[in-house]
Design a protein around this motif. Structure first.
Motif, short mmCIF file in Angstrom:
data_model
loop_
_atom_site.label_atom_id
_atom_site.label_comp_id
_atom_site.label_asym_id
_atom_site.label_seq_id
_atom_site.Cartn_x
_atom_site.Cartn_y
_atom_site.Cartn_z
N ALA A 193 0.77 -1.24 -0.11
CA ALA A 193 0.16 -0.11 -0.01
C ALA A 193 0.95 1.26 0.05
CB ALA A 193 -1.01 -0.02 1.34
N GLU A 194 2.02 1.25 0.65
CA GLU A 194 3.08 2.34 0.65
C GLU A 194 3.47 2.60 -0.71
OE1 GLU A 194 5.31 5.17 2.72
OE2 GLU A 194 3.48 4.02 3.50
N ARG A 195 3.52 1.69 -1.41
CA ARG A 195 3.97 1.93 -2.69
C ARG A 195 2.86 2.03 -3.87
NH1 ARG A 195 7.37 -0.80 0.14
NH2 ARG A 195 9.59 -0.62 -0.05
N GLY A 196 1.56 2.41 -3.18
CA GLY A 196 0.39 2.45 -4.12
C GLY A 196 0.01 1.28 -4.91
N GLN A 197 0.36 -0.11 -4.31
CA GLN A 197 0.00 -1.32 -5.09
C GLN A 197 -1.14 -1.82 -4.22
OE1 GLN A 197 3.46 -3.78 -5.67
NE2 GLN A 197 4.64 -2.22 -5.81
N LEU A 198 -2.26 -1.01 -4.44
CA LEU A 198 -3.28 -1.22 -3.62
C LEU A 198 -4.11 -2.73 -3.82
CD1 LEU A 198 -4.97 2.49 -3.48
CD2 LEU A 198 -3.44 1.20 -1.89
N VAL A 199 -4.26 -3.05 -5.06
CA VAL A 199 -4.85 -4.29 -5.56
C VAL A 199 -4.11 -5.57 -4.96
CG1 VAL A 199 -5.26 -5.56 -7.57
CG2 VAL A 199 -5.58 -3.29 -7.59
N GLU A 200 -2.68 -5.27 -5.11
CA GLU A 200 -1.76 -6.46 -4.58
C GLU A 200 -1.82 -6.29 -2.91
OE1 GLU A 200 -0.98 -4.17 -6.42
OE2 GLU A 200 0.13 -5.15 -8.37
N LEU B 25 -7.80 -4.58 11.79
CA LEU B 25 -7.60 -2.95 12.13
C LEU B 25 -6.45 -2.91 10.92
CD1 LEU B 25 -6.77 -2.49 15.71
CD2 LEU B 25 -8.82 -2.25 14.53
N VAL B 26 -5.75 -3.79 10.42
CA VAL B 26 -4.79 -3.48 9.22
C VAL B 26 -5.50 -2.80 8.00
CG1 VAL B 26 -3.07 -4.30 7.62
CG2 VAL B 26 -2.94 -5.06 10.16
N PRO B 27 -6.60 -3.60 7.41
CA PRO B 27 -7.48 -2.85 6.38
C PRO B 27 -7.92 -1.63 6.73
CG PRO B 27 -8.13 -5.15 6.83
CD PRO B 27 -6.97 -4.89 7.88
N LEU B 28 -8.37 -1.28 7.95
CA LEU B 28 -8.95 0.00 8.23
C LEU B 28 -7.82 0.90 8.16
CD1 LEU B 28 -11.20 -0.88 11.14
CD2 LEU B 28 -12.02 -0.60 8.79
N SER B 29 -6.67 0.85 8.75
CA SER B 29 -5.62 1.80 8.62
C SER B 29 -5.06 2.16 7.25
CB SER B 29 -4.39 1.19 9.55
OG SER B 29 -3.30 2.16 9.42
N ILE B 30 -5.11 1.01 6.50
CA ILE B 30 -4.87 1.32 5.03
C ILE B 30 -5.85 2.02 4.40
CG2 ILE B 30 -4.37 0.09 2.73
CD1 ILE B 30 -2.77 -2.05 4.48
N GLY B 31 -7.17 1.60 4.79
CA GLY B 31 -8.32 2.17 4.06
C GLY B 31 -8.37 3.67 4.37
N VAL B 32 -8.24 4.09 5.65
CA VAL B 32 -8.43 5.65 6.13
C VAL B 32 -7.38 6.25 5.42
CG1 VAL B 32 -6.91 5.46 8.16
CG2 VAL B 32 -9.08 6.86 7.93
N GLU B 33 -6.27 5.81 5.07
CA GLU B 33 -5.20 6.58 4.50
C GLU B 33 -5.48 6.64 2.83
OE1 GLU B 33 -0.42 6.43 3.99
OE2 GLU B 33 -1.35 5.21 5.04
N HIS B 34 -5.89 5.61 2.15
CA HIS B 34 -6.00 5.54 0.75
C HIS B 34 -7.35 5.62 0.29
CE1 HIS B 34 -1.82 4.31 0.19
NE2 HIS B 34 -1.97 3.69 1.09
N ALA B 35 -8.34 5.37 1.23
CA ALA B 35 -9.85 5.33 0.53
C ALA B 35 -10.67 6.31 1.22
CB ALA B 35 -10.51 3.80 0.64
N GLY B 36 -10.44 6.94 2.44
CA GLY B 36 -11.04 8.00 3.12
C GLY B 36 -11.76 7.37 4.41
N VAL B 37 -12.92 7.82 4.67
CA VAL B 37 -13.55 7.61 6.04
C VAL B 37 -13.84 6.26 6.07
CG1 VAL B 37 -15.97 8.08 7.16
CG2 VAL B 37 -14.59 9.89 6.01
N VAL B 38 -14.03 5.62 7.20
CA VAL B 38 -14.09 4.04 7.58
C VAL B 38 -15.47 4.06 8.01
CG1 VAL B 38 -13.94 2.28 9.34
CG2 VAL B 38 -11.70 3.57 8.75
#
Length: 827
Positions: free
Chosen positions: A394-401, A413-426
């Motif tokens: 995710a840090e490298r923008g490879q969100l699908v992978e 919690l891991v998907p939520l942390s990545i999600g709030v950074e890359h996808a917005g509101v949880v």
């Protein structure tokens, strides 16, 4: 003459021996430690004696032969009295032995009557007891005979034999003596050898390189020669001492694999010869099994042992593997990922099972996330997945992978942390975990999510629970806490708590002082750039921007914003282009703010239509993610100002009204003030502009306060109140100068002139200038012409004129006369 040449530096000792040879009878005892030149000196004395006409009788004691009766005496006297020595060695009758001794004495007397005699005995302390008694018998009867006896031994070993004798104690060679032997690098040779004659001799024997080079890096030939001279037991003891860094007899004996007595003797001897050259030789090629013994011995003593274990060769030793695993885990929990990675890399060299290898690769990747992100991604991928791999992808923008990896991760919690950074509101937070550390992670995610949607009360409550005491300390060595730091600082910035945000960033860097933490440093640089831009400290924002050669994604938007505000749009465009963001912008939420700043850049370049497109696209993405808070970026008011200029007033009014409503809901002074300013400009409502000034006056966002003052001053001027306008515009100009905003300074200056006033120039920070602009400005201030400056820089005169124009604008001066003062160079 060759032996006497090797006695350079022993002039005083040779003089004592010469004196003894000239004053026979005499006894000389030479005492010195191992390899200090006793034998060489004795041979030199024998050469001198032979030249003086002496008959030389020589012998050498040996530990191997000391149990054989009269062995050393036989070496001495068989050449002149062989038959007598045979009777002495074979006759057990005391009376017959006494008679044989007297006969030997007569033979020696008769020999001395013909020529003076030198009895030279090397290593007398290793002579057999019978030979010692025989020599003592002769020594007592030397009176009036031209006989000189010179013997050598280790210090303190001669006892009664040395009474009334002339004594010589050999020390090390001084630098002058070494210089006489070595034509070059004498000082280096003396330091490396400690003045030990035998080491100097070994250096001179080697022909593979110069003595200086050999001292710096001993050759295999020299290493083998020195090791051979020292012998296996002393080599083992010396290596044990160097490995351990201590002379503890028990430890040394265990590591050297020798008995206690041998270790004790070796320590005494090594204490005299442990000079740099010997140390360099012994520490080269230390056997792996010796290091393993050292590790085990220190482990039993509860001392630090892992360095020795890391230096061993992989042999599949179970204890080694277990210790490396345990120490890696301890290092990670202690916040030392470098040490953990060392242990895990060494563990991976062992013949492990597939399961153990995958586990070690995953742990290594988790450690390298903090120190070597590129290697971390490789090792985590080899390990086959996990939360850390998802973060790195995710840090490298490879969100699908990343999403594919997360499908196998049992951590909500891991998907939520990545999600709030890359996808917005949880959309929905899971139940609060019981583990305190995971609770802090949960609250950090919640704080970030509530801040994005604009719910201040819930964001503040979560933030209070997320910002624990040790957060900044652990962020450099704990991936979860690093993400907590990011979420917390981002939320604090949106709440205008810039001081706390900066404190957390500074503390995180201080906590890892002296250690390499590229991932943390990139993140903190980005966060601090964002905070500096929000605060309006453009000098600091620009400094941080120029310091980032490989910026974190969070840094891109504030970097571009800072360059726009210091009137360096070309540099901002370069940043966009270098990151491939001058075309299609990636869909991750991380790039929404970049889209906002690109819109601002296009507006600064006069491309209002494309600027509005970027700003509205930024807004569309944010709203689609549920991000309503204008504190994220004021895209509505920024787009509205441009739409109003383009004639779309209805749409502009709708945008500013919506932003003002959302800003009041969020409540931070900077967000409300920016929204009020936008609404006031678009609607022409002077009261909204006045309110914006009042709100931002108490805000830490100083640049926004300056912008509100400029708009308020323009409004007053246009309404005919030029006196009040001038006062407000001067405040706007001063605030712009404090913040370092060249663009706002120019605008305030124009408005001030239109209001019938003049700018009051204050000394502007030359840090606003680029490196070339600074050079040109200083040369111009020193009186150089444009042509001379162009010649120094190998550029055209037109380039110098362009640079000077930029300098005048940034420093707020009208010409060369004011440059020296503006640059702080005096009159």
């Amino acid at each position: 003459m060759r032996v006497r040449q090797a006695c350079v530096g022993r002039d005083a000792e040779l003089a004592v021996c010469r004196e003894a040879l000239s004053e026979a009878p005499a006894v000389v005892c030479v005492e010195a430690g191992p390899r200090m030149g006793r034998t060489t000196l004795l041979k030199a004395c024998a050469e001198v004696a032979a030249e003086l006409g002496f008959t030389v009788l020589a012998a050498q004691g040996s530990a191997v032969e000391r149990d054989f009766a009269y062995e050393l005496a036989a070496q001495l006297f068989e050449p002149v009295a062989g038959a007598v020595m045979d009777r002495i060695a074979s006759d057990d009758d005391p009376k017959a032995l006494q008679a044989a001794l007297r006969e030997l004495y007569r033979e020696v007397r008769e020999l001395a009557a013909r020529t003076p005699v030198l009895i030279a005995v090397d290593n007398l302390d290793l002579a057999d007891d019978d030979s010692l008694r025989l020599l003592d018998y002769l020594r007592r009867r030397l009176a009036d005979l031209p006989i000189v006896m010179i013997v050598t031994a280790l210090p303190g070993r001669l006892g009664e034999f040395a009474r009334d004798a002339r004594r010589i104690t050999l020390g090390r060679l001084d630098e002058r003596a070494v210089r006489a032997l070595v034509s070059e690098d004498a000082g280096l040779v003396h330091r490396a050898t400690g003045g030990h004659p035998w080491l100097v001799a070994e250096l001179l024997r080697c022909e593979s390189a110069s003595v200086g080079e050999l001292c710096r890096e001993p050759s295999p030939e020299l290493t083998s020669a020195i090791v051979a001279v020292l012998g296996p037991e002393l080599v083992a003891v010396g290596r044990a001492v160097e490995i351990l860094g201590t002379a503890d007899i028990g430890l040394v004996a265990s590591v050297a694999d020798v008995d206690h007595d041998t270790a004790s003797r070796g320590l005494v001897e090594y204490g005299t010869i442990g000079v740099p050259l010997v140390t360099a030789v012994l520490t080269t090629g230390i056997p792996s099994e010796m290091r393993l013994r050292a590790a085990r011995a220190l482990y039993r003593r509860r001392a630090e042992f892992v360095d020795h274990l890391l230096a061993t060769d992989p042999i599949g030793d179970e204890w080694t593997c277990r210790m490396l695993r345990e120490h890696a885990a301890t290092a990670m929990s202690d916040g030392d990922p470098e040490r953990a990675a060392e242990c895990l890399r060494r563990l991976l060299a062992e013949p492990l099972s597939d399961e153990d290898r995958w586990r070690a690769l995953a742990q290594l990747g988790e450690a390298e996330v903090h120190t070597d992100p590129a290697a971390a991604l490789e090792h985590l991928t080899q390990a086959g997945g996990g939360a850390t791999l998802a973060y790195e992808l995710a840090e490298r923008g490879q969100l699908v992978e990343a999403a594919r990896v997360l499908a196998d991760v049992d951590d909500d919690l891991v998907p939520l942390s990545i999600g709030v950074e890359h996808a917005g509101v949880v959309d929905e937070m899971p139940a609060l975990p019981e583990n305190p550390r995971r609770q802090r992670f949960w609250h950090a995610i919640a704080a970030a999510s509530h801040a994005l949607e604009g719910d201040r009360l819930r964001a503040a409550a979560a933030l209070k629970r997320a910002a624990g005491r040790n957060l900044a300390v652990t962020a450099g060595s704990d991936l979860v806490d690093r993400r907590v730091l990011m979420h917390v600082v981002t939320a604090l910035s949106m709440m205008d708590d810039f001081d706390e945000a900066e404190r957390l960033c500074d503390n995180a860097v201080t906590a890892v002082s002296g250690r390499v933490r590229p991932a943390l440093f990139r993140l903190v640089h980005g966060l601090r750039t964002e905070v500096a831009l929000r605060r309006g400290d453009l000098r600091e924002a620009r400094r941080l921007t120029l310091a980032q050669h490989d910026p974190h994604v969070t840094a891109l938007a504030p970097m571009i914003g800072a360059l726009i505000d210091v009137n360096e749009p070309q540099a901002a465009a370069v940043v966009l282009s270098a990151q491939g963001l001058d075309g299609e912008v990636p869909g991750s939420a991380r790039f929404d703010a970049v889209l906002f700043q690109r819109g601002r850049l296009r507006a600064a370049d006069g491309d209002k239509v494309r600027a509005v497109h970027d700003l509205l696209e930024c807004g569309r993405r944010l709203e689609q993610r549920g991000v309503l808070n204008p504190a994220v970026c004021p895209w509505r008011s920024t787009a509205a100002l441009l739409l109003a200029e383009l004639g779309d007033r209805g749409r502009a009014v709708a945008l500013v009204e919506r932003e003002l409503h959302l800003a009041r809901r969020w409540g931070s002074a900077s967000t409300v003030g920016v929204a009020l300013r936008g609404a006031g400009v678009v609607t022409g409502d002077a009261e909204l502009l006045a309110e914006a000034v009042d709100v931002l006056r108490e805000s830490p966002a100083r640049l926004e306060y300056g912008r509100a003052l400029a708009d308020r001053g323009q409004c007053l001027r246009e309404s005919g109140d030029e006196l009040s306008a001038r006062s407000v515009l001067r405040m706007a100009h001063d605030m712009a100068m404090r913040c370092g905003s060249v663009a706002l300074m120019e605008r305030a200056g124009r408005e001030l002139r239109q209001a019938g006033g003049r700018r009051r120039f204050a000394l502007t920070d030359p840090a606003l200038l680029t490196e070339r602009e600074s050079f040109v400005a200083r040369r111009a201030a020193a009186g150089r012409t444009n042509k001379e400056i162009a010649g120094e820089l190998y550029v055209t005169t037109r380039s110098v004129e362009f640079a000077l124009t930029s300098v005048y604008r940034k420093l707020g001066v009208s010409g060369r006369r004011e440059l020296r003062s503006a640059l702080g160079l005096g009159n």
